[in-house]
Enzyme design. Structure first.
Site, PDB file in Angstrom:
ATOM      1  N   LYS A  57      33.718  36.988  48.706  1.00 21.66           N
ATOM      2  CA  LYS A  57      34.164  37.545  47.416  1.00 21.66           C
ATOM      3  C   LYS A  57      33.113  38.491  46.834  1.00 21.66           C
ATOM      4  O   LYS A  57      33.446  39.420  46.110  1.00 21.66           O
ATOM      5  CB  LYS A  57      34.513  36.420  46.436  1.00 21.66           C
ATOM      6  CG  LYS A  57      35.737  35.621  46.890  1.00 21.66           C
ATOM      7  CD  LYS A  57      36.762  35.392  45.807  1.00 21.66           C
ATOM      8  CE  LYS A  57      38.060  34.923  46.439  1.00 21.66           C
ATOM      9  NZ  LYS A  57      39.097  34.537  45.526  1.00 21.66           N
ATOM     10  N   LYS A  66      46.783  36.704  47.116  1.00 18.03           N
ATOM     11  CA  LYS A  66      47.418  37.281  45.919  1.00 18.03           C
ATOM     12  C   LYS A  66      46.752  38.601  45.554  1.00 18.03           C
ATOM     13  O   LYS A  66      47.385  39.501  45.040  1.00 18.03           O
ATOM     14  CB  LYS A  66      47.284  36.324  44.738  1.00 18.03           C
ATOM     15  CG  LYS A  66      48.002  35.013  44.926  1.00 18.03           C
ATOM     16  CD  LYS A  66      47.830  34.174  43.661  1.00 18.03           C
ATOM     17  CE  LYS A  66      47.612  32.727  43.979  1.00 18.03           C
ATOM     18  NZ  LYS A  66      46.200  32.310  43.887  1.00 18.03           N
ATOM     19  N   LYS A 108      43.482  37.541  55.530  1.00 19.27           N
ATOM     20  CA  LYS A 108      44.240  36.413  54.970  1.00 19.27           C
ATOM     21  C   LYS A 108      45.267  36.937  53.957  1.00 19.27           C
ATOM     22  O   LYS A 108      44.945  37.841  53.183  1.00 19.27           O
ATOM     23  CB  LYS A 108      43.257  35.463  54.259  1.00 19.27           C
ATOM     24  CG  LYS A 108      43.886  34.167  53.785  1.00 19.27           C
ATOM     25  CD  LYS A 108      42.864  33.292  53.064  1.00 19.27           C
ATOM     26  CE  LYS A 108      42.941  33.511  51.576  1.00 19.27           C
ATOM     27  NZ  LYS A 108      42.801  32.318  50.755  1.00 19.27           N
TER      28      LYS A 108
HETATM   29  N1  AQP Z   1      46.931  32.861  53.416  1.00 21.30           N
HETATM   30  C1  AQP Z   1      46.918  31.571  53.208  1.00 21.30           C
HETATM   31  N2  AQP Z   1      47.289  30.703  54.166  1.00 21.30           N
HETATM   32  C2  AQP Z   1      47.297  29.366  53.974  1.00 21.30           C
HETATM   33  N3  AQP Z   1      46.917  28.807  52.806  1.00 21.30           N
HETATM   34  C3  AQP Z   1      46.541  29.631  51.816  1.00 21.30           C
HETATM   35  N4  AQP Z   1      46.111  29.396  50.557  1.00 21.30           N
HETATM   36  C4  AQP Z   1      45.849  30.568  49.937  1.00 21.30           C
HETATM   37  N5  AQP Z   1      46.093  31.581  50.767  1.00 21.30           N
HETATM   38  C5  AQP Z   1      46.520  31.036  51.942  1.00 21.30           C
HETATM   39  C6  AQP Z   1      45.966  28.080  49.992  1.00 21.30           C
HETATM   40  O1  AQP Z   1      46.655  28.055  48.763  1.00 21.30           O
HETATM   41  C7  AQP Z   1      45.966  27.162  47.891  1.00 21.30           C
HETATM   42  C8  AQP Z   1      45.840  27.775  46.548  1.00 21.30           C
HETATM   43  O2  AQP Z   1      45.096  28.927  46.628  1.00 21.30           O
HETATM   44  P1  AQP Z   1      44.411  29.511  45.353  1.00 21.30           P
HETATM   45  O3  AQP Z   1      45.354  30.327  44.603  1.00 21.30           O
HETATM   46  O4  AQP Z   1      43.759  28.435  44.561  1.00 21.30           O
HETATM   47  O5  AQP Z   1      43.238  30.378  45.915  1.00 21.30           O
HETATM   48  P2  AQP Z   1      43.106  31.311  47.119  1.00 21.30           P
HETATM   49  O6  AQP Z   1      42.906  30.564  48.386  1.00 21.30           O
HETATM   50  O7  AQP Z   1      42.003  32.245  46.744  1.00 21.30           O
HETATM   51  O8  AQP Z   1      44.503  32.050  47.170  1.00 21.30           O
HETATM   52  P3  AQP Z   1      44.781  33.571  47.308  1.00 21.30           P
HETATM   53  O9  AQP Z   1      46.220  33.802  47.422  1.00 21.30           O
HETATM   54  O10 AQP Z   1      43.907  34.157  48.383  1.00 21.30           O
HETATM   55  O11 AQP Z   1      44.363  34.097  45.892  1.00 21.30           O
HETATM   56  P4  AQP Z   1      43.295  35.160  45.420  1.00 21.30           P
HETATM   57  O12 AQP Z   1      43.723  36.460  46.037  1.00 21.30           O
HETATM   58  O13 AQP Z   1      43.430  35.136  43.947  1.00 21.30           O
HETATM   59  O14 AQP Z   1      41.939  34.711  45.896  1.00 21.30           O
HETATM   60  C9  AQP Z   1      44.624  26.815  48.536  1.00 21.30           C
HETATM   61  O15 AQP Z   1      44.691  25.483  49.048  1.00 21.30           O
HETATM   62  C10 AQP Z   1      44.502  27.802  49.644  1.00 21.30           C
HETATM   63  O16 AQP Z   1      43.780  27.281  50.746  1.00 21.30           O
END
Ligand code: AQP
Length: 325
Positions: free
Chosen positions: A114, A198, A195
């Site tokens: 990040k 969001k 990955k």
């Molecule tokens: N691509 C993914 N594949 C499988 N699991 C995923 N998770 C996120 N992306 C994937 C799982 O979703 C849960 C919640 O995620 P989060 O919103 O708390 O944070 P994150 O992992 O940072 O999700 P994003 O979508 O990547 O959000 P941003 O872009 O805001 O950082 C977690 O259990 C995560 O493992």
């Protein structure tokens, strides 16, 4: 007494199929197994570690709560709450900070990633994210934490902190174990090496996408060279990702999915993935439309109260252990 289980999702944008297969779908299955006392929260404090618009935040928080309910998490079976409504999360994080060497946080790969992806906003909250996450978990005596593989390193830190605190102040915390899903990492539709996130909406299949959008996104999803629908993360990362999505949706293994499409073309395969996703998301989207925001807010504040009553007991115990009270 059933073992406690906790997990959360950050309100940073609309949820995508990676969040669904990597967490939400699994949350529902774990809740319905009846084996755990489940806590699911909207991780709004964590979401402040990246750029955000305060005007959008309340809608994003509500949206995660709506998604929890629409996917099948029930306030009758689980405690659903908003992280910032329970001040003990922040209090415990501040206390745990004092037992967390900087070197342990510097090693965290999410912080390193990040720091690169949001290089103009490398803030202390981002650095301290794993300590707040440890507080989220340890506060509820959670024995299990369903997470994606990207969170395993953070969970290891929570275990270390629990052990360290217990050794110094007496048995206070349970060491939590991760529960991984088979679809632990769904990749972006436009770039199978990144990955699905969001924060990269161009590669996401969102839970709120219409059937038309889903069909179009899958049509446009990148594929690999060759013609065979085969699971091979090295030489066929895009097709392997679509196989993971398909298998996750229909609750099968990638091997079963692969053999089902042995003689299929990429086009037929992508169409089948689209239809499976649409079939899965139709009841979710229907349920979401039927929910009233005012009712969801009420449900969330009832959950906040239940969570706070458990958390307040634990934070008082911690304060006593370290000599604050
Ligand atoms: N691509 C993914 N594949 C499988 N699991 C995923 N998770 C996120 N992306 C994937 C799982 O979703 C849960 C919640 O995620 P989060 O919103 O708390 O944070 P994150 O992992 O940072 O999700 P994003 O979508 O990547 O959000 P941003 O872009 O805001 O950082 C977690 O259990 C995560 O493992």
């Amino acid at each position: 007494m059933k073992p406690h289980l906790i997990s959360g999702i950050q309100p940073t944008g609309k949820l995508h199929i990676g969040n669904y297969l990597g967490s939400l779908k699994n949350f529902v299955a774990l809740q319905n197994s009846g084996k755990y006392e489940c806590y699911f929260f909207v991780a709004d404090l964590h979401s402040l570690t990246e750029d955000f618009d305060p005007q959008e935040k309340p809608g994003q928080i509500l949206n995660v709560a709506l998604d929890y309910l629409s996917a099948g998490i029930s306030p009758k079976k689980s405690v659903i709450f908003q992280q910032s409504s329970v001040p003990a999360h922040s209090e415990l994080a501040v206390i745990l900070n004092n037992f967390t060497p900087l070197g342990e946080l510097r090693r965290m790969t999410q912080f390193k990633d990040k720091s690169e992806s949001q290089s103009e906003n490398v803030n202390a909250g981002l650095f301290d994210y794993p300590v707040l996450m440890a507080a989220d978990i340890l506060l509820y005596d959670a024995a299990f934490v369903p997470v994606g593989d990207d969170q395993v390193q953070h969970l290891e830190l929570a275990r270390t902190l629990a052990r360290r605190f217990n050794a110094r102040f007496g048995k206070t915390f349970i060491e939590p174990k991760p529960l991984l899903t088979s679809a632990s990492r769904i990749m972006s539709l436009d770039d199978p090496l990144k990955k699905m996130s969001k924060s990269r909406p161009q590669g996401c299949l969102f839970l709120d996408d219409t059937p038309e959008e889903i069909r179009n996104k899958l049509k446009r999803a990148v594929t690999d060279s060759g013609r065979e629908v085969k699971y091979d993360e090295q030489s066929k990362p895009a097709i392997s990702n679509l196989l993971q999505i398909y298998a996750g949706i229909i609750n099968s293994t990638v091997q079963e999915a692969e053999s089902a499409f042995k003689n299929a073309t990429y086009v037929d395969f992508k169409n089948a993935v689209a239809e499976a996703v649409i079939k899965e998301l139709t009841p979710f989207q229907k349920a979401k439309k039927a929910l009233k925001p005012a009712d969801v807010k009420k449900m969330l504040s009832a959950g906040d109260k239940k969570a706070a009553s458990a958390a307040e007991k634990k934070i008082a115990e911690v304060q006593k252990r370290v000599g604050l009270i």
